[in-house]
Design a protein around this motif. Sequence first.
Motif, short mmCIF file in Angstrom:
data_model
loop_
_atom_site.label_atom_id
_atom_site.label_comp_id
_atom_site.label_asym_id
_atom_site.label_seq_id
_atom_site.Cartn_x
_atom_site.Cartn_y
_atom_site.Cartn_z
N ILE A 1 0.83 -1.20 0.00
CA ILE A 1 0.00 0.00 0.00
C ILE A 1 0.87 1.25 0.00
O ILE A 1 0.62 2.21 -0.75
CB ILE A 1 -0.95 0.00 1.22
CG1 ILE A 1 -1.94 -1.16 1.13
CG2 ILE A 1 -1.70 1.33 1.31
CD1 ILE A 1 -2.82 -1.32 2.36
N ARG A 2 1.88 1.27 0.85
CA ARG A 2 2.75 2.46 0.93
C ARG A 2 3.41 2.75 -0.42
O ARG A 2 3.45 3.89 -0.88
CB ARG A 2 3.82 2.26 2.01
CG ARG A 2 3.29 2.24 3.43
CD ARG A 2 4.43 2.04 4.42
NE ARG A 2 3.94 1.83 5.77
CZ ARG A 2 3.60 2.80 6.61
NH1 ARG A 2 3.71 4.05 6.22
NH2 ARG A 2 3.16 2.52 7.82
N LEU A 3 3.92 1.71 -1.07
CA LEU A 3 4.59 1.93 -2.35
C LEU A 3 3.59 2.34 -3.42
O LEU A 3 3.88 3.22 -4.25
CB LEU A 3 5.35 0.69 -2.78
CG LEU A 3 6.06 0.79 -4.14
CD1 LEU A 3 7.02 1.97 -4.16
CD2 LEU A 3 6.80 -0.51 -4.46
N SER A 4 2.40 1.75 -3.42
CA SER A 4 1.39 2.11 -4.41
C SER A 4 1.02 3.58 -4.28
O SER A 4 0.89 4.30 -5.28
CB SER A 4 0.15 1.24 -4.25
OG SER A 4 -0.82 1.56 -5.22
N ILE A 5 0.87 4.06 -3.05
CA ILE A 5 0.55 5.46 -2.83
C ILE A 5 1.71 6.36 -3.24
O ILE A 5 1.52 7.37 -3.93
CB ILE A 5 0.17 5.69 -1.36
CG1 ILE A 5 -1.19 5.02 -1.06
CG2 ILE A 5 0.11 7.18 -1.02
CD1 ILE A 5 -1.55 4.98 0.40
N ALA A 6 2.93 5.99 -2.85
CA ALA A 6 4.10 6.80 -3.21
C ALA A 6 4.29 6.84 -4.72
O ALA A 6 4.62 7.89 -5.29
CB ALA A 6 5.35 6.24 -2.53
N LEU A 7 4.08 5.71 -5.38
CA LEU A 7 4.24 5.66 -6.84
C LEU A 7 3.27 6.60 -7.53
O LEU A 7 3.65 7.36 -8.43
CB LEU A 7 4.04 4.21 -7.30
CG LEU A 7 4.31 3.87 -8.76
CD1 LEU A 7 4.60 2.38 -8.90
CD2 LEU A 7 3.15 4.24 -9.66
N GLN A 8 2.02 6.58 -7.10
CA GLN A 8 1.03 7.45 -7.75
C GLN A 8 1.23 8.92 -7.36
O GLN A 8 0.92 9.81 -8.14
CB GLN A 8 -0.38 6.96 -7.42
CG GLN A 8 -0.65 5.62 -8.08
CD GLN A 8 -1.96 4.98 -7.66
OE1 GLN A 8 -3.02 5.32 -8.20
NE2 GLN A 8 -1.90 4.07 -6.69
N ALA A 9 1.75 9.16 -6.17
CA ALA A 9 2.11 10.53 -5.79
C ALA A 9 3.27 11.04 -6.63
O ALA A 9 3.38 12.25 -6.91
CB ALA A 9 2.48 10.59 -4.31
N ALA A 10 4.14 10.13 -7.05
CA ALA A 10 5.32 10.51 -7.83
C ALA A 10 4.97 10.90 -9.26
O ALA A 10 5.73 11.63 -9.91
CB ALA A 10 6.34 9.38 -7.83
N LEU A 11 3.85 10.42 -9.78
CA LEU A 11 3.52 10.67 -11.18
C LEU A 11 3.49 12.16 -11.54
O LEU A 11 4.14 12.59 -12.49
CB LEU A 11 2.17 10.04 -11.51
CG LEU A 11 2.15 8.55 -11.81
CD1 LEU A 11 0.72 8.06 -11.90
CD2 LEU A 11 2.90 8.25 -13.10
N PRO A 12 2.71 12.99 -10.81
CA PRO A 12 2.62 14.40 -11.22
C PRO A 12 3.93 15.17 -11.09
O PRO A 12 4.09 16.22 -11.70
CB PRO A 12 1.55 14.97 -10.27
CG PRO A 12 0.77 13.79 -9.80
CD PRO A 12 1.78 12.68 -9.72
N ILE A 13 4.87 14.66 -10.27
CA ILE A 13 6.12 15.39 -10.05
C ILE A 13 7.31 14.62 -10.62
O ILE A 13 8.45 14.88 -10.23
CB ILE A 13 6.35 15.67 -8.56
CG1 ILE A 13 6.41 14.35 -7.76
CG2 ILE A 13 5.26 16.58 -8.01
CD1 ILE A 13 7.04 14.50 -6.39
#
Length: 265
Positions: free
Chosen positions: A70-82
């Motif tokens: 879950i943590r990585l999935s959230i971080a990965l999608q947070a990383a997309l816009p930046i």
Amino acid sequence: MFSVFSRWWPRRSPSSPQISADLWDAVWRSLPFLHWMSPTEQALLRERSRELLGLKQINGAAGLVLNDHIRLSIALQAALPILHRGCEAYRNWAEIVVYPGDFIIPRQEVDENGVVHEYEETLLGEAWIEGPVLVAWFEPEDGDRPEGINVLIHEFVHTLDMGNGKVDGVPTLPAEISYKEWQTTFAAAFTDFAQRLEADPGWAEESPLDPYGAENPGEFLAVMSEHFFETPAALARLYPDVYRLLARYFGLDPLGPSSPGASQP
């Protein structure tokens, strides 16, 4: 959804964890809407995700116990816009709070007579200036979510919109994109979108774009960013100028150079 409430959370010192190949592959397979990315983009996304895991707190709420997936999935999608902007773009906040599904936030409003009204609002996500970012988490077995909807991307784009101190649909722009170009493009599309929905309420059910984008310019930016990553063909077909501008802003092109909304040199 966004909130103008401010809250300060102490920053963590950078300590980027390692991401095992097995964990990365498992999370990557669970996000098929990203499988257009090139190996170079994937490698950068992995590194950006690793940085965010070290810089930001990701905490469960309402009894949700977070695991590494879950943590990585959230971080990965947070990383997309930046992806091409770097983690500094998220400098104003430090925590992501994750709920097991939608959650309730107590509200207060004062009417024109000075009377305070208290109520509760059910949300899937909310971003506050200076944090935290609140998001709902749904396991895949919880059922299919509507096409094009991604609450994580939605809320993280709100934080970019807040970078200039306002939630107005205009984030801090790179030098190659002028305020005039951005404002003109998005204002025209937002007006058209809102007018279509008002003229034909039935269009909301037929439209491939989430009607919530007609709420205000800030929500329009967040919703169109969701569609840019999740259903790019639909966005490019209806609003090619918005697609092209977002492709330049994010430095990514999910449809490739041959698409009708492809970015121009």
